[in-house]
Design an enzyme around this catalytic site. Structure first.
Site, PDB file in Angstrom:
ATOM      1  N   SER A   1       2.655   9.480   3.181  1.00 56.17           N
ATOM      2  CA  SER A   1       1.598   8.472   3.323  1.00 56.17           C
ATOM      3  C   SER A   1       2.093   7.122   3.830  1.00 56.17           C
ATOM      4  CB  SER A   1       0.884   8.262   1.983  1.00 56.17           C
ATOM      5  OG  SER A   1       1.819   7.879   1.000  1.00 56.17           O
TER       6      SER A   1
ATOM      7  N   ASP B   1      -1.893  -0.876  -3.308  1.00 61.52           N
ATOM      8  CA  ASP B   1      -2.582  -0.101  -4.352  1.00 61.52           C
ATOM      9  C   ASP B   1      -1.658   0.356  -5.478  1.00 61.52           C
ATOM     10  OD1 ASP B   1      -1.067   1.816  -3.138  1.00 61.52           O
ATOM     11  OD2 ASP B   1      -2.735   3.016  -2.384  1.00 61.52           O
TER      12      ASP B   1
ATOM     13  N   HIS C   1       1.480   2.046  -2.200  1.00 60.04           N
ATOM     14  CA  HIS C   1       1.535   1.721  -0.772  1.00 60.04           C
ATOM     15  C   HIS C   1       1.485   0.209  -0.604  1.00 60.04           C
ATOM     16  CE1 HIS C   1      -0.524   5.691  -1.220  1.00 60.04           C
ATOM     17  NE2 HIS C   1       0.511   6.017  -0.469  1.00 60.04           N
TER      18      HIS C   1
END
Ligand SMILES: *[C@@H]1O[C@H](CO)[C@@H](O)[C@H](O)[C@H]1NC(C)=O
Length: 382
Positions: free
Chosen positions: A46, A349, A352
């Site tokens: 991610s 978050d 990330h």
């Protein structure tokens, strides 16, 4: 190559980096063009996924607001409020943002993004043997490599866009960051730091094999990023909060978790040295995410980041699996609050980073990596 050219090139890098603190000089966005990079192929998780995971799971939190709130096109599956590091690399190379492989009919003229949010380096089977379950995607590094090789084979057979081996002279291959989730999942599923450390040799071996495979496919310029100091990430700080003062370093990060990342990085750098020796015709460069992050953290106050929020998430309570429970409080869940000024935060978050953090890290990394790609030399040769 004349020494004055080299000096000029180094000066350009230093200038870009220094000036960045106050402005966004165009000089920074032209640096990688010295390498004449015309394509980028990205493998990973991610940290670099630009839209694969949301094809697999349209409910993934990264596919909807507030994710992407500061990205020109809104939410795209990028797990941040805006651009990722790979977007900055593409800009610096002067090519368009990478399209995700799973997006049908996309334009792959300038590369492909095979990275999938939540993916691991080890296979599902290898992790299951250690009682570690995948949480999310099954598109692990090996699957992404299969996609890559299928993609190249399909391109090679058409006359429109020949991408056969040997045709990657100006292509850049990003092998990672990958492997971070192997440790994240192990730790989240109750393994100790010591147990997670025992995964390192196997994780690095699979990354090493991935580098060998992209070389077999024709890669000659490869960047292999390491892991961030995860002990400074809000998710770690929240999940593994300690009452013992000695568990923390002077920056209020959890030492043991940073040590795990550093151990992985050391192992990885050793593997890169071996790979480089085996493949003198290629350039394999370590992407030092760890020190880039520490630079950002230590200089946060000079970069417009509030010292008090350097270790806090901008969005949500630091938990990430907001999709599995809409009330988890994780970013993207119903209860999640979003900070007013994301650019004053490092963490978006909990796991990330914000577009601001990725932007600063990219500049640091480009300044560190570009000379090692030895591109100035090539410019003079042409
Ligand atoms: C794909 O992008 C390239 C460069 O951005 C462009 O030249 C080309 O026309 C595009 N191809 C299609 C089919 O849109």
């Amino acid at each position: 190559m004349s020494s004055s050219t080299r000096v000029l090139f180094q000066l350009q890098l230093i200038l870009c980096f220094l000036l960045y603190l106050h402005a966004r000089p165009a000089i920074c966005f032209a640096i990688l063009t010295n390498c004449k990079i015309d394509k980028i192929y990205q493998l990973g998780d991610s940290l670099s996924d630009t839209g694969n995971r949301i094809v697999e799971d349209p409910l993934d939190a990264c596919g909807s607001l507030p994710y992407g709130q500061n990205f020109p096109r809104g939410p795209t599956g990028r797990c941040s409020d805006g651009m990722l590091m790979i977007d900055h690399f593409a800009l610096a190379a002067g090519i368009p943002f990478l399209n995700p492989y799973l997006k049908g009919n996309a334009n792959f003229t300038h590369g492909v993004n095979f990275a999938v949010g939540g993916s691991t380096a080890l296979s599902e089977y290898a992790l299951a043997e250690k009682d570690i379950m995948l949480l999310g995607t099954s598109s692990t590094l090996g699957i992404q490599l299969d996609w890559m090789s299928t993609f190249f084979a399909s391109q090679c057979n058409t006359h429109i866009n020949r991408l056969c081996p040997g045709n990657f002279k100006h292509a850049l291959f990003m092998v990672g960051e990958t492997g971070g989730n192997d440790y994240n999942f192990a730790l989240a599923q109750g393994k100790s730091i010591e147990e997670a450390k025992t995964l390192v040799p196997e994780v690095v071996e699979i990354i090493r094999d991935a580098v060998r495979r992209v070389i077999d496919l024709g890669a000659s310029r490869i960047i292999v990023p390491g892991n961030f100091p995860i002990g400074c990430f809000p998710m770690t700080l929240i999940m593994f909060k300690s009452d013992s003062k000695s568990a923390y370093d002077e920056h209020r990060c959890l030492k043991d978790f940073n040590d795990l990342a550093a151990f992985h990085n050391q192992y990885l750098q050793q593997a890169i040295i071996t790979l480089q020796e085996e493949n003198p015709g290629t350039t394999i460069v370590y992407g030092d995410y760890y020190n880039a992050f520490n630079w950002l953290l230590y200089n946060a106050p000079y970069l417009g980041i509030d010292a008090k929020s350097a270790l806090e998430p901008c969005c949500g309570n630091g938990g990430i699996d907001s999709e599995s429970s809409p009330t988890s409080g994780g970013c993207g869940s119903l209860n999640a609050q979003v900070c007013l000024y994301p650019d004053r935060y490092i963490s978006w978050d909990g796991i990330h980073l914000t577009r601001k953090a990725y932007s600063v890290l990219s500049k640091w990394l480009l300044a560190d990596i570009t000379p090692k790609l030895k591109c100035a030399l090539q410019v003079v040769d042409h």
